[in-house]
Motif scaffolding. Sequence first.
Motif, PDB file in Angstrom:
ATOM      1  N   ARG A 172       0.870  -1.187   0.000  1.00  0.00           N
ATOM      2  CA  ARG A 172       0.000   0.000   0.000  1.00  0.00           C
ATOM      3  C   ARG A 172       0.901   1.231   0.000  1.00  0.00           C
ATOM      4  N   PHE A 173       0.812   1.999  -1.053  1.00  0.00           N
ATOM      5  CA  PHE A 173       1.631   3.195  -1.213  1.00  0.00           C
ATOM      6  C   PHE A 173       0.706   4.401  -1.296  1.00  0.00           C
ATOM      7  N   SER A 174       1.155   5.523  -0.766  1.00  0.00           N
ATOM      8  CA  SER A 174       0.303   6.708  -0.716  1.00  0.00           C
ATOM      9  C   SER A 174       0.985   7.916  -1.322  1.00  0.00           C
ATOM     10  N   ARG A 175       0.170   8.764  -1.913  1.00  0.00           N
ATOM     11  CA  ARG A 175       0.568  10.108  -2.328  1.00  0.00           C
ATOM     12  C   ARG A 175      -0.307  11.041  -1.497  1.00  0.00           C
ATOM     13  N   ILE A 176       0.316  11.909  -0.726  1.00  0.00           N
ATOM     14  CA  ILE A 176      -0.392  12.804   0.167  1.00  0.00           C
ATOM     15  C   ILE A 176      -0.474  14.189  -0.472  1.00  0.00           C
ATOM     16  N   GLN A 177      -1.635  14.818  -0.341  1.00  0.00           N
ATOM     17  CA  GLN A 177      -1.827  16.180  -0.830  1.00  0.00           C
ATOM     18  C   GLN A 177      -2.515  17.001   0.257  1.00  0.00           C
ATOM     19  N   GLU A 178      -2.085  18.241   0.399  1.00  0.00           N
ATOM     20  CA  GLU A 178      -2.751  19.182   1.288  1.00  0.00           C
ATOM     21  C   GLU A 178      -3.327  20.310   0.448  1.00  0.00           C
ATOM     22  N   TYR A 179      -4.601  20.584   0.632  1.00  0.00           N
ATOM     23  CA  TYR A 179      -5.298  21.644  -0.079  1.00  0.00           C
ATOM     24  C   TYR A 179      -5.846  22.650   0.908  1.00  0.00           C
ATOM     25  N   THR A 180      -5.883  23.926   0.499  1.00  0.00           N
ATOM     26  CA  THR A 180      -6.610  24.929   1.243  1.00  0.00           C
ATOM     27  C   THR A 180      -7.851  25.276   0.450  1.00  0.00           C
ATOM     28  N   VAL A 181      -9.001  25.184   1.120  1.00  0.00           N
ATOM     29  CA  VAL A 181     -10.284  25.502   0.501  1.00  0.00           C
ATOM     30  C   VAL A 181     -10.759  26.832   1.082  1.00  0.00           C
ATOM     31  N   HIS A 182     -10.767  27.854   0.255  1.00  0.00           N
ATOM     32  CA  HIS A 182     -11.204  29.175   0.686  1.00  0.00           C
ATOM     33  C   HIS A 182     -12.694  29.292   0.377  1.00  0.00           C
ATOM     34  N   HIS A 183     -13.509  29.369   1.443  1.00  0.00           N
ATOM     35  CA  HIS A 183     -14.959  29.472   1.226  1.00  0.00           C
ATOM     36  C   HIS A 183     -15.581  30.449   2.207  1.00  0.00           C
ATOM     37  N   ARG A 184     -16.780  30.861   1.874  1.00  0.00           N
ATOM     38  CA  ARG A 184     -17.505  31.824   2.705  1.00  0.00           C
ATOM     39  C   ARG A 184     -18.425  31.076   3.676  1.00  0.00           C
ATOM     40  N   GLU A 185     -18.516  31.608   4.885  1.00  0.00           N
ATOM     41  CA  GLU A 185     -19.424  31.006   5.870  1.00  0.00           C
ATOM     42  C   GLU A 185     -20.855  31.398   5.572  1.00  0.00           C
TER      43      GLU A 185
END
Length: 117
Positions: A104-117
């Motif tokens: 089991r191999f993984s590729r990790i990604q981090e995203y920032t989601v800019h949204h309005r409340e």
Amino acid sequence: ATVTALIVERLYPFVAPTGATLPYGVYSLIGAPREASFGTTPPGNVHARYEFAWVSDTPAKARALAKAAREVLNQYHALAGTPIIDGVLLDAEWDDPGNVKDARFSRIQEYTVHHRE
């Protein structure tokens, strides 16, 4: 459609079930700082950070899945509907050897989601 074709509906919050069929994705919210609105309308914006782990039986397949996700998510925006998403940006990406013994191999990604409340 590309990501769906690769993992069908195997996108899990927090952790994949034991014995989950490969390939799959796992996601979690790792932070959600909010801008102060001080009682103004509309309220402040959220800059939520999500981590995705794309898991497969080879490093190349995990990277291919991450590439497909990046093509869908990076710079995505939705200016109608709820919530309004001002933009999704890929912040970081790396390989995680995962559990080599279990293939089991993984590729990790981090995203920032800019949204309005």
